[in-house]
Design a protein around this motif. Structure first.
Motif, short mmCIF file in Angstrom:
data_model
loop_
_atom_site.label_atom_id
_atom_site.label_comp_id
_atom_site.label_asym_id
_atom_site.label_seq_id
_atom_site.Cartn_x
_atom_site.Cartn_y
_atom_site.Cartn_z
N LEU A 98 0.84 -1.20 0.00
CA LEU A 98 0.00 0.00 0.00
C LEU A 98 0.87 1.25 0.00
O LEU A 98 0.58 2.22 -0.70
CB LEU A 98 -0.93 0.00 1.21
CG LEU A 98 -1.80 1.23 1.40
CD1 LEU A 98 -2.70 1.46 0.18
CD2 LEU A 98 -2.64 1.10 2.66
N LEU A 99 1.96 1.23 0.73
CA LEU A 99 2.86 2.38 0.76
C LEU A 99 3.50 2.61 -0.62
O LEU A 99 3.60 3.75 -1.07
CB LEU A 99 3.95 2.18 1.82
CG LEU A 99 4.89 3.36 2.02
CD1 LEU A 99 4.11 4.63 2.42
CD2 LEU A 99 5.94 3.04 3.08
N ARG A 100 3.88 1.54 -1.31
CA ARG A 100 4.43 1.70 -2.67
C ARG A 100 3.39 2.30 -3.61
O ARG A 100 3.69 3.19 -4.40
CB ARG A 100 4.93 0.35 -3.20
CG ARG A 100 6.25 -0.10 -2.60
CD ARG A 100 6.86 -1.29 -3.35
NE ARG A 100 5.99 -2.46 -3.35
CZ ARG A 100 5.94 -3.38 -2.37
NH1 ARG A 100 6.72 -3.24 -1.31
NH2 ARG A 100 5.14 -4.42 -2.46
N ARG A 101 2.13 1.83 -3.51
CA ARG A 101 1.07 2.39 -4.36
C ARG A 101 0.81 3.85 -3.99
O ARG A 101 0.56 4.68 -4.87
CB ARG A 101 -0.21 1.56 -4.23
CG ARG A 101 -0.10 0.19 -4.88
CD ARG A 101 -1.44 -0.48 -5.07
NE ARG A 101 -2.30 -0.51 -3.91
CZ ARG A 101 -2.40 -1.53 -3.04
NH1 ARG A 101 -1.67 -2.61 -3.21
NH2 ARG A 101 -3.23 -1.46 -2.03
N THR A 102 0.86 4.16 -2.72
CA THR A 102 0.67 5.54 -2.26
C THR A 102 1.76 6.45 -2.82
O THR A 102 1.47 7.53 -3.34
CB THR A 102 0.67 5.60 -0.71
OG1 THR A 102 -0.41 4.81 -0.23
CG2 THR A 102 0.55 7.02 -0.21
N ASP A 103 3.00 5.99 -2.72
CA ASP A 103 4.12 6.79 -3.24
C ASP A 103 4.00 7.00 -4.75
O ASP A 103 4.24 8.10 -5.25
CB ASP A 103 5.45 6.13 -2.90
CG ASP A 103 5.80 6.24 -1.43
OD1 ASP A 103 5.20 7.08 -0.73
OD2 ASP A 103 6.68 5.48 -0.98
N ALA A 104 3.60 5.96 -5.48
CA ALA A 104 3.44 6.09 -6.93
C ALA A 104 2.32 7.06 -7.27
O ALA A 104 2.46 7.90 -8.18
CB ALA A 104 3.17 4.72 -7.55
N ALA A 105 1.21 6.97 -6.54
CA ALA A 105 0.08 7.88 -6.80
C ALA A 105 0.45 9.32 -6.45
O ALA A 105 0.10 10.26 -7.19
CB ALA A 105 -1.14 7.44 -5.99
N ALA A 106 1.18 9.49 -5.37
CA ALA A 106 1.61 10.85 -4.98
C ALA A 106 2.55 11.43 -6.03
O ALA A 106 2.39 12.58 -6.45
CB ALA A 106 2.29 10.82 -3.61
N GLU A 107 3.50 10.63 -6.48
CA GLU A 107 4.45 11.10 -7.49
C GLU A 107 3.73 11.45 -8.79
O GLU A 107 4.05 12.47 -9.42
CB GLU A 107 5.52 10.03 -7.75
CG GLU A 107 6.58 10.50 -8.73
CD GLU A 107 7.67 9.47 -8.94
OE1 GLU A 107 8.41 9.61 -9.93
OE2 GLU A 107 7.80 8.54 -8.12
N ALA A 108 2.76 10.65 -9.18
CA ALA A 108 2.02 10.91 -10.42
C ALA A 108 1.25 12.23 -10.35
O ALA A 108 1.01 12.87 -11.37
CB ALA A 108 1.05 9.77 -10.69
N ARG A 109 0.90 12.65 -9.14
CA ARG A 109 0.17 13.91 -8.94
C ARG A 109 1.09 15.07 -8.57
O ARG A 109 0.63 16.16 -8.30
CB ARG A 109 -0.89 13.72 -7.87
CG ARG A 109 -2.04 12.83 -8.31
CD ARG A 109 -2.92 12.45 -7.12
NE ARG A 109 -4.07 11.67 -7.50
CZ ARG A 109 -4.06 10.36 -7.74
NH1 ARG A 109 -2.92 9.69 -7.66
NH2 ARG A 109 -5.16 9.71 -8.06
N GLY A 110 2.39 14.79 -8.53
CA GLY A 110 3.33 15.84 -8.17
C GLY A 110 3.26 16.22 -6.70
O GLY A 110 3.53 17.36 -6.33
N MET A 111 2.89 15.27 -5.85
CA MET A 111 2.72 15.53 -4.43
C MET A 111 3.75 14.75 -3.63
O MET A 111 4.27 13.73 -4.09
CB MET A 111 1.31 15.11 -3.97
CG MET A 111 0.18 15.82 -4.65
SD MET A 111 -1.44 15.12 -4.23
CE MET A 111 -1.67 15.77 -2.57
N SER A 112 4.00 15.21 -2.42
CA SER A 112 4.83 14.43 -1.50
C SER A 112 3.95 13.34 -0.88
O SER A 112 2.72 13.40 -0.92
CB SER A 112 5.38 15.33 -0.39
OG SER A 112 4.33 15.78 0.46
N ARG A 113 4.61 12.35 -0.29
CA ARG A 113 3.87 11.30 0.42
C ARG A 113 3.00 11.91 1.50
O ARG A 113 1.82 11.58 1.64
CB ARG A 113 4.85 10.30 1.04
CG ARG A 113 4.16 9.23 1.89
CD ARG A 113 5.15 8.43 2.71
NE ARG A 113 5.91 7.53 1.85
CZ ARG A 113 6.99 6.88 2.27
NH1 ARG A 113 7.44 7.05 3.49
NH2 ARG A 113 7.62 6.06 1.45
N THR A 114 3.56 12.82 2.28
CA THR A 114 2.82 13.45 3.37
C THR A 114 1.60 14.20 2.86
O THR A 114 0.50 14.06 3.39
CB THR A 114 3.75 14.40 4.17
OG1 THR A 114 4.82 13.63 4.71
CG2 THR A 114 3.00 15.11 5.27
#
Length: 149
Positions: free
Chosen positions: A115-131
């Motif tokens: 889930l953390l890997r998917r979260t990081d990928a989704a955040a990166e795709a949106r130009g956002m940080s994980r936080t």
């Protein structure tokens, strides 16, 4: 460290609302915040759009470390010919921004690695940080529950 108070969120700005002309929508301008503009199909939608634009504009200024311009009173704006030219044919409305985010706190939590890997990928795709991504998801998930209580 100074903890933000409710007074930090109390600033409000005068907006000028311009009625639709022809097929246009209501327009919203803030004389104290050049470039902060919005609109809406109805008067009410224009005010809501103005609040959103104001909140975003102030958030960007804070994030960039820019000082927030003081909000002038109606008397001060009335003495400003440039502001009065902006108002021509419009209405005056006081709009308060959505509250600025509160004090950030560090937390420690356990989360599934996939889930953390998917979260990081989704955040990166949106130009956002994980936080930022997780915080946005928490806000979205928590708001309906807060509205029901």
């Amino acid at each position: 460290m100074r903890i933000p108070s409710d007074e930090d969120n109390a600033m409000h700005y005068i907006a000028f609302l311009h009625p639709p002309e022809g097929s246009s929508e209501w327009g919203v301008t803030f004389p104290d915040l050049p470039g902060c503009v919005s609109g809406g199909e109805t008067f009410e939608a224009a005010i809501a759009g103005g609040r959103e634009a104001l909140s975003g504009h102030l958030a960007v200024m804070r994030a960039d470390g820019d000082p927030l311009p003081p909000a002038r009173s109606l008397a001060e704006l009335s003495a400003d010919p440039e502001a009065m030219a902006m108002l021509e044919g419009g209405l005056v409305q006081v709009i308060a921004p959505d509250p600025a985010p509160g004090l950030r706190v560090r937390i420690d939590l356990m989360i599934d690695a996939a889930l953390l890997r998917r979260t990081d990928a989704a955040a990166e795709a949106r130009g956002m940080s994980r936080t930022s991504f997780i915080e946005a998801a928490l806000v979205e998930a928590a708001l309906p529950a807060a509205a029901e209580s």
